[in-house]
Design a protein around this motif. Sequence first.
Motif, PDB file in Angstrom:
ATOM      1  N   CYS A   1       0.828  -1.211   0.000  1.00 26.98           N
ATOM      2  CA  CYS A   1       0.000   0.000   0.000  1.00 26.98           C
ATOM      3  C   CYS A   1       0.860   1.258   0.000  1.00 26.98           C
ATOM      4  CB  CYS A   1      -0.942  -0.005   1.197  1.00 26.98           C
ATOM      5  SG  CYS A   1      -2.237  -1.239   1.029  1.00 26.98           S
ATOM      6  N   HIS A   2       1.964   1.219   0.755  1.00 28.67           N
ATOM      7  CA  HIS A   2       2.885   2.366   0.726  1.00 28.67           C
ATOM      8  C   HIS A   2       3.381   2.604  -0.685  1.00 28.67           C
ATOM      9  CE1 HIS A   2       4.068   2.192   5.272  1.00 28.67           C
ATOM     10  NE2 HIS A   2       2.881   2.706   5.065  1.00 28.67           N
ATOM     11  N   GLY A   3       3.653   1.524  -1.395  1.00 26.91           N
ATOM     12  CA  GLY A   3       4.176   1.642  -2.753  1.00 26.91           C
ATOM     13  C   GLY A   3       3.104   1.983  -3.766  1.00 26.91           C
ATOM     14  N   GLY A   4       1.850   1.896  -3.361  1.00 22.79           N
ATOM     15  CA  GLY A   4       0.756   2.227  -4.273  1.00 22.79           C
ATOM     16  C   GLY A   4       0.521   1.175  -5.335  1.00 22.79           C
ATOM     17  N   VAL A   5       1.217   0.052  -5.215  1.00 25.36           N
ATOM     18  CA  VAL A   5       1.042  -1.003  -6.218  1.00 25.36           C
ATOM     19  C   VAL A   5       0.159  -2.089  -5.609  1.00 25.36           C
ATOM     20  CG1 VAL A   5       2.223  -2.680  -7.680  1.00 25.36           C
ATOM     21  CG2 VAL A   5       3.334  -0.523  -7.076  1.00 25.36           C
ATOM     22  N   ASP A   6      -0.940  -2.362  -6.231  1.00 22.24           N
ATOM     23  CA  ASP A   6      -1.839  -3.424  -5.765  1.00 22.24           C
ATOM     24  C   ASP A   6      -2.280  -3.223  -4.327  1.00 22.24           C
ATOM     25  OD1 ASP A   6      -1.751  -4.678  -8.162  1.00 22.24           O
ATOM     26  OD2 ASP A   6      -0.099  -5.994  -7.617  1.00 22.24           O
ATOM     27  N   GLY A   7      -2.273  -1.967  -3.873  1.00 20.58           N
ATOM     28  CA  GLY A   7      -2.594  -1.708  -2.476  1.00 20.58           C
ATOM     29  C   GLY A   7      -3.982  -2.184  -2.097  1.00 20.58           C
ATOM     30  N   GLU A   8      -4.935  -1.813  -2.934  1.00 23.46           N
ATOM     31  CA  GLU A   8      -6.318  -2.174  -2.634  1.00 23.46           C
ATOM     32  C   GLU A   8      -6.493  -3.692  -2.620  1.00 23.46           C
ATOM     33  OE1 GLU A   8     -10.538  -0.919  -4.499  1.00 23.46           O
ATOM     34  OE2 GLU A   8      -8.933   0.579  -4.545  1.00 23.46           O
ATOM     35  N   LYS A   9      -5.824  -4.290  -3.594  1.00 24.59           N
ATOM     36  CA  LYS A   9      -5.915  -5.750  -3.698  1.00 24.59           C
ATOM     37  C   LYS A   9      -5.282  -6.399  -2.458  1.00 24.59           C
ATOM     38  CE  LYS A   9      -4.873  -9.283  -7.105  1.00 24.59           C
ATOM     39  NZ  LYS A   9      -4.101  -9.562  -8.314  1.00 24.59           N
ATOM     40  N   ALA A  10      -4.158  -5.811  -2.033  1.00 26.23           N
ATOM     41  CA  ALA A  10      -3.465  -6.359  -0.854  1.00 26.23           C
ATOM     42  C   ALA A  10      -4.359  -6.253   0.374  1.00 26.23           C
ATOM     43  CB  ALA A  10      -2.158  -5.604  -0.620  1.00 26.23           C
ATOM     44  N   LEU A  11      -5.024  -5.100   0.507  1.00 30.92           N
ATOM     45  CA  LEU A  11      -5.922  -4.906   1.647  1.00 30.92           C
ATOM     46  C   LEU A  11      -7.056  -5.920   1.611  1.00 30.92           C
ATOM     47  CD1 LEU A  11      -7.196  -3.441   4.045  1.00 30.92           C
ATOM     48  CD2 LEU A  11      -8.161  -1.790   2.457  1.00 30.92           C
ATOM     49  N   GLU A  12      -7.666  -6.054   0.436  1.00 31.80           N
ATOM     50  CA  GLU A  12      -8.786  -6.994   0.303  1.00 31.80           C
ATOM     51  C   GLU A  12      -8.348  -8.409   0.638  1.00 31.80           C
ATOM     52  OE1 GLU A  12     -10.703  -6.921  -3.483  1.00 31.80           O
ATOM     53  OE2 GLU A  12     -11.163  -4.785  -3.293  1.00 31.80           O
ATOM     54  N   SER A  13      -7.188  -8.758   0.100  1.00 30.63           N
ATOM     55  CA  SER A  13      -6.681 -10.108   0.318  1.00 30.63           C
ATOM     56  C   SER A  13      -6.413 -10.361   1.796  1.00 30.63           C
ATOM     57  CB  SER A  13      -5.408 -10.283  -0.518  1.00 30.63           C
ATOM     58  OG  SER A  13      -4.717 -11.413  -0.090  1.00 30.63           O
TER      59      SER A  13
ATOM     60  N   ARG B   1      -4.554  -1.226  11.024  1.00 31.14           N
ATOM     61  CA  ARG B   1      -3.318  -0.572  10.564  1.00 31.14           C
ATOM     62  C   ARG B   1      -3.124  -0.767   9.072  1.00 31.14           C
ATOM     63  NH1 ARG B   1      -1.988  -2.161  15.713  1.00 31.14           N
ATOM     64  NH2 ARG B   1      -1.417  -4.256  15.123  1.00 31.14           N
ATOM     65  N   VAL B   2      -3.488  -1.949   8.598  1.00 31.86           N
ATOM     66  CA  VAL B   2      -3.368  -2.186   7.158  1.00 31.86           C
ATOM     67  C   VAL B   2      -4.320  -1.249   6.421  1.00 31.86           C
ATOM     68  CG1 VAL B   2      -3.695  -3.891   5.321  1.00 31.86           C
ATOM     69  CG2 VAL B   2      -2.644  -4.585   7.477  1.00 31.86           C
ATOM     70  N   ARG B   3      -5.525  -1.152   6.944  1.00 31.84           N
ATOM     71  CA  ARG B   3      -6.514  -0.258   6.329  1.00 31.84           C
ATOM     72  C   ARG B   3      -6.012   1.182   6.309  1.00 31.84           C
ATOM     73  NH1 ARG B   3     -11.171  -2.691   8.900  1.00 31.84           N
ATOM     74  NH2 ARG B   3     -11.908  -4.088   7.288  1.00 31.84           N
ATOM     75  N   ALA B   4      -5.437   1.603   7.433  1.00 29.39           N
ATOM     76  CA  ALA B   4      -4.943   2.983   7.526  1.00 29.39           C
ATOM     77  C   ALA B   4      -3.843   3.224   6.494  1.00 29.39           C
ATOM     78  CB  ALA B   4      -4.430   3.257   8.929  1.00 29.39           C
ATOM     79  N   ALA B   5      -2.974   2.243   6.325  1.00 31.86           N
ATOM     80  CA  ALA B   5      -1.871   2.393   5.366  1.00 31.86           C
ATOM     81  C   ALA B   5      -2.394   2.398   3.939  1.00 31.86           C
ATOM     82  CB  ALA B   5      -0.863   1.263   5.551  1.00 31.86           C
ATOM     83  N   CYS B   6      -3.496   1.703   3.705  1.00 31.58           N
ATOM     84  CA  CYS B   6      -3.999   1.539   2.338  1.00 31.58           C
ATOM     85  C   CYS B   6      -5.058   2.575   1.979  1.00 31.58           C
ATOM     86  CB  CYS B   6      -4.580   0.134   2.165  1.00 31.58           C
ATOM     87  SG  CYS B   6      -3.347  -1.165   2.339  1.00 31.58           S
ATOM     88  N   LYS B   7      -5.403   3.412   2.942  1.00 32.89           N
ATOM     89  CA  LYS B   7      -6.439   4.415   2.666  1.00 32.89           C
ATOM     90  C   LYS B   7      -5.948   5.363   1.591  1.00 32.89           C
ATOM     91  CE  LYS B   7      -8.919   5.651   6.296  1.00 32.89           C
ATOM     92  NZ  LYS B   7      -9.150   6.366   7.565  1.00 32.89           N
ATOM     93  N   PRO B   8      -6.743   5.572   0.548  1.00 35.02           N
ATOM     94  CA  PRO B   8      -6.269   6.458  -0.535  1.00 35.02           C
ATOM     95  C   PRO B   8      -6.149   7.908  -0.066  1.00 35.02           C
ATOM     96  CG  PRO B   8      -8.496   5.648  -0.987  1.00 35.02           C
ATOM     97  CD  PRO B   8      -8.062   5.019   0.294  1.00 35.02           C
TER      98      PRO B   8
END
Lengths: 254, 204
Positions: free
Chosen positions: A222-234, A247-254
């Motif tokens: 998510c920090h890298g912005g690559v597949d962040g949403e997918k990573a969160l969902e997974s 914390r994962v959600r917070a990091a992945c929040k757009p």
Amino acid sequence: MSDVDHELSRLFDATRCGTEPAPGDEARIRASLGARLAQAAAAGAIAGAAASSAGTGASVAAKPVLGAAALILKLAGGALLFGVAATAVVALQHSNADVVATSPMAPSMRSAAVTTLSPAPAATISRRSGGASLETPQPPTIVTARSSVAPTHPRVEPTAAASADDPGTDLAGELRLVQSMQSALASQNDAEALRLAGEHARLFPRGTLVEEREGVRAIALCHGGVDGEKALESFARRFPRSPQLGRVRAACKP
Amino acid sequence: MQQPSSPTHSPLARPPQGELRPLEFDAVYTEFFGFVFRNARRLGVDASAVDDVVQDVFVVIFRRLPEFDQRGDGAALRSWVYGILANTVREHRRRYRRKDAPLVSTSADSSSAFPATPAQSPTPEEGAERREDVDLLLSLLAELSEEKRELLVLADLEQMSVPEICACVGGNVNTVYSRLRVARDELRGKLERVLLTRKREELA
């Protein structure tokens, strides 16, 4: 005394007795609490990584120690006698306190502090007729090493003794890797965190700290912005009740 | 090898002058389990949720125990534990409210945050009357403000002295005395109405 006052006094007496725990309550809650403490300790370790360098003082430095204690608890394999391990945690924190108190570090360096747990405690675990228990005649050895600002992450292989049976049980090796991931994340080196997560996945596909690894991986993605949403969902699908989800959600929040 | 015992072996006992020994979580758990459990119920946590709340309290204690200033005495530790308990119960109530559930249950649903009133709670015959008494008082306490409920729980159920209550909830002795009197009057008024309603129902 009026009727109402008398009744009130009676109700207080009844409630004083009626709200006391039943004989089995303490043991039941103690058993459940063991698992919660292990989870809390592991979550604390991840928090140390996910948090930015805004963390302060001993709490940040203590988190890896709690993570180590979580391993002690997890080693017991489910039925946990948290008392011994919890005592170990306090002892571990105490042993680490001098380093923290007398050697103030820059936040980034604090985050990069690597605490390793000697694998020796694993050998002290035994199973008794009443379930698994921990025997810790000596406190586990804690070695706190402070890395440089740009920490290096030594390649971690399972120890020979553990890997001979099952690589997935080399908890000390897992702990070192997860802490290296956390250090990398704290140093904003997401690529290194991902590389180490991959290494953990290769070495410990069924490891004890898979949830922690996947939490770090999701945050790094998510920090890298690559597949962040997918990573969160997974992550949320795989570990819907994980304490790291927030914390994962917070990091992945757009 | 067994360590020689000392008169202050209990981890909760005040250490000798000049010695500061780390508190052991297990000892704190053993010492305060009853205190946390019964007061979680008294502060309004439903029996079905009390296990979770008690665990939450001890997880916080576990995390924060190294921060506790051990120079205080046992009463200081009790106030500290009570502060964690009160915060945890408040958080539990907030979470419960967010789920749009009524604060005082209107059915015998055991998952409610507050106990059902006696008439709505089917209870086994044995001990039914006592359980009804407990449920009645807890439901009346649940109708009070948080502050008043806390004062009554600490004073009349936990039977703490006013200075001890001050240590738990803050404020000076005179203020706590005054608020306690107001809280008792309000609770008394509520009970009076319940008793009046019962008498009317009996007459009807």
